[in-house]
Design a protein around this motif. Structure first.
Motif, mmCIF file in Angstrom:
data_model
loop_
_atom_site.group_PDB
_atom_site.id
_atom_site.type_symbol
_atom_site.label_atom_id
_atom_site.label_comp_id
_atom_site.label_asym_id
_atom_site.label_seq_id
_atom_site.Cartn_x
_atom_site.Cartn_y
_atom_site.Cartn_z
ATOM 1 N N THR A 179 0.850 -1.191 0.000
ATOM 2 C CA THR A 179 0.000 0.000 0.000
ATOM 3 C C THR A 179 0.887 1.243 0.000
ATOM 4 O O THR A 179 1.844 1.323 0.779
ATOM 5 N N ALA A 180 0.554 2.204 -0.871
ATOM 6 C CA ALA A 180 1.372 3.424 -0.947
ATOM 7 C C ALA A 180 1.085 4.326 0.255
ATOM 8 O O ALA A 180 -0.036 4.355 0.763
ATOM 9 N N PHE A 181 2.086 5.068 0.705
ATOM 10 C CA PHE A 181 1.887 6.047 1.772
ATOM 11 C C PHE A 181 1.260 7.314 1.189
ATOM 12 O O PHE A 181 1.581 7.699 0.064
ATOM 13 N N PRO A 182 0.412 8.013 1.966
ATOM 14 C CA PRO A 182 -0.057 9.324 1.504
ATOM 15 C C PRO A 182 1.157 10.242 1.329
ATOM 16 O O PRO A 182 2.149 10.085 2.042
ATOM 17 N N PRO A 183 1.099 11.212 0.392
ATOM 18 C CA PRO A 183 2.272 12.049 0.094
ATOM 19 C C PRO A 183 2.853 12.743 1.329
ATOM 20 O O PRO A 183 4.073 12.837 1.473
ATOM 21 N N PHE A 184 2.002 13.206 2.243
ATOM 22 C CA PHE A 184 2.493 13.889 3.441
ATOM 23 C C PHE A 184 3.395 12.970 4.267
ATOM 24 O O PHE A 184 4.480 13.344 4.706
ATOM 25 N N ILE A 185 2.941 11.721 4.441
ATOM 26 C CA ILE A 185 3.718 10.761 5.230
ATOM 27 C C ILE A 185 4.976 10.349 4.465
ATOM 28 O O ILE A 185 6.061 10.243 5.050
ATOM 29 N N ALA A 186 4.829 10.158 3.156
ATOM 30 C CA ALA A 186 6.005 9.831 2.338
ATOM 31 C C ALA A 186 7.060 10.935 2.483
ATOM 32 O O ALA A 186 8.268 10.660 2.524
ATOM 33 N N GLY A 187 6.592 12.183 2.591
ATOM 34 C CA GLY A 187 7.506 13.316 2.770
ATOM 35 C C GLY A 187 8.275 13.235 4.077
ATOM 36 O O GLY A 187 9.471 13.522 4.129
#
Lengths: 166, 419
Positions: free
Chosen positions: A138-146
């Protein structure tokens, strides 16, 4: 890309078995690593090698908020935890300390104890080299990926406070 | 679209008119909490990051409750680290041995939590304050460090499960029986990443202490928080404790819930959780007579005055069974003093119980009651994981104070009805 041997456990691996409370009086990462997973797998600390991977079922890391749990796993040299799902405080803690976790029910089900597994954390790709199967986490939301890309929560907060002139 | 209580509190603290489940928000914190296990790790992170100051010395609570009075040299070093940090930044709400209580009993008692507030704590049972209509959730040490520095943190707005409590609980049914029953129904990940929103006509029958117990164990169902509506009992509780203004939030009638669970409290039986998961529940009728070696009455779950009154009321006039030992731990100094004033301490000691000063102690296998291989405890605490109270081959059965006290007298797992 990291490659290592899989240590496979079941559902609801709690933070008390990841790092028992009797060892929390010394939070030095190297000390915690000596007792990592001790109450679920007493042989873990002696046999884990840098790059190895922990695979858990549902609700991995449930229980206490102790950040000592992901710290002990990280300090053991484990490159990544793959699980069907993570308990939310463990999930936060891993992201906050910049430790890779991947949510993937299919991989958590299929990978067996001792399989050789490769993970590409950025792409979310998991390969069971022993069986040849591949999985997509599952991909991380962009904020968390940041936050993860910046090496954890603190660099993000520092940057924010500096911008605000604090 | 309407909002749940949790969504309203998060929206207000993020400065947004509306939030919905799944939104990632940054919210302002009213209080940041840590204890002697988690604060030292947070302080290390804080110091390494080089933060020059804390965001607000009045809005940080450091509570040395887990291994205190210090069980060994290493734990004394942890407390020393926390104490030095508290002095350096003149932290207002720093609680050391002599003033300390188990954090989640202490903070509400000291008026540090009010309805509508947003609290994070580096302890998983921080969800306890949902009982007061606040949003509170457990986090780790890095979150605590970031919170102490900035007064902010990020949250994913949780989807909600509506728990409708109906009916009047029978005589021996407490908040503990209600929450164990719920966890048995939905499982230890039944509320994973979600908010448990308690409602229904049965709420009015629950004392504040019952509500604290229920919210406290929301985490044992994987919940992010467990929140109660604010009613007359809530207002009466905070009235002489909180002097600052606070906001009461109510769920909108068209708030969205992912699912609804109904519990008729009038039909519940005293409930326990067998090893090794809080969801492994049984009614007392299924486990009566199970041998036990130790009884623990205390903790952030059930170490409050009403818990002590129930336990002492059952033990009064009896001696505890010779088959086991009983450890009673009032959760705060105030409860400790109230127990003396009400004669409860006398009852416990006369019956052969050990009465400790406030500490988390045995709940997490810290000290004051660790078990060896093959032993089993019945405990009013919150977790019964493998090795939780000591040896990896020891066992914990979770129960209410009434069941624990009855078991203490009879010498095996028993119902208060059996006395």
């Amino acid at each position: 890309m990291h490659t290592g041997k899989a240590f496979k456990y079941g559902d609801n691996v709690d933070t008390d078995v990841i790092i028992p409370a009797r060892y929390l009086n010394n939070p030095a990462p190297a000390e915690l690593a000596k007792h990592c997973m001790e109450d679920i797998d007493a042989s873990f600390a002696g046999s884990v090698r840098p790059g190895d991977i922990i695979v858990g079922g549902a609700n991995f890391g449930c229980g206490s908020s102790r950040e000592h749990a992901p710290i002990s796993i990280q300090a053991s040299g484990v490159s990544c935890v793959i699980a069907a799902s993570f308990a939310r405080i463990f999930y936060r803690n891993a992201i906050n300390i910049g430790f890779p976790i991947m949510e993937c029910p299919q991989a958590a089900e299929a990978i067996r104890m001792g399989d050789t597994v490769s993970v590409d954390f950025t792409a979310g790709k998991i390969v069971d080299e022993t069986t040849g199967e591949t999985f997509q986490a599952t991909a991380f939301p962009p904020f968390i990926a940041g936050i993860i890309e910046n090496g954890g929560l603190l660099p993000y907060i520092k940057d924010k406070l500096e911008k605000e002139g604090n | 679209m309407g909002m749940t209580m949790t969504e309203k509190i998060l929206a207000a603290h993020a400065g947004l008119p509306q939030v919905k489940a799944g939104d990632l928000i940054e919210a302002r914190l009213d209080l940041v909490l840590g204890n002697d296990v988690t604060s030292p790790v947070a302080i290390d992170v804080f110091n390494k990051a080089g933060f020059p100051k804390v965001f607000d010395k009045e809005k940080i609570a450091i509570v040395l409750d887990h291994y205190t009075p210090c069980k060994d040299i290493k734990s004394a070093e942890l407390c020393h680290t926390a104490r030095e940090f508290a002095r350096r930044f003149d932290i207002t709400h720093f609680y050391d041995v002599g003033q300390v209580g188990v954090e989640h009993a202490l903070l509400p008692e000291k008026g540090l939590v009010a309805p509508g507030e947003l609290i994070i704590g580096a302890d998983s049972h921080t969800c306890t304050y949902g009982a007061l209509g606040a949003f509170s959730t457990g986090v780790g040490s890095t979150d605590m460090a970031a919170g102490m520095a900035s007064g902010l943190n990020w949250f994913k707005v949780p989807a909600a499960i509506k728990v409708v409590l109906k009916g009047k609980p029978a005589k021996w049914i407490s908040g503990k029986d209600v929450i164990l029953h719920l966890i048995g129904l939905i499982g230890v990940d039944g509320a994973l990443y979600k908010s448990l929103e308690f409602t229904g006509d049965g709420v009015s029958w629950l004392s504040m202490d019952d509500r604290f117990t229920i919210s406290n164990m929301a985490i044992e169902a994987g919940g992010k928080n467990g929140i109660f509506p604010v009613d007359e009992k809530t207002v009466a509780y905070v009235q002489d404790k909180v002097s600052r203004p606070y906001t009461v939030y109510e769920a909108d009638s068209d708030a969205e819930y992912e699912s609804v669970v109904e519990i008729d409290m009038s039909t519940l039986r005293p409930t326990v959780a067998l090893p090794h998961l809080p969801s492994n529940t049984r009614t007392i009728d299924e486990v009566r007579g199970m041998p036990i070696d130790q009884v623990v009455i205390g903790s952030c779950t059930n170490g409050r005055l009403s818990d002590m009154r129930i336990a002492a009321g059952l033990i009064k006039g009896h001696k505890v069974s010779g088959k086991l030992r009983v450890i009673v731990i009032p959760a705060t100094q105030k409860i400790y003093m109230d127990m003396i004033a009400e004669g409860l301490t006398q009852i416990f000691v006369d019956a052969g119980c050990a009465v400790s000063t406030p500490t988390c102690g045995p709940c997490l296998g810290g000290h004051m009651g660790c078990m060896c291989e093959g032993e089993r405890a019945i405990s009013t605490t919150n977790r019964n994981f493998v090795g939780r109270m000591g040896h990896v081959k020891s066992e914990v059965v979770l129960a209410s104070p009434a069941v624990a006290a009855a078991s203490a007298v009879i010498g095996s797992i028993a119902s208060p009805e059996d006395l």
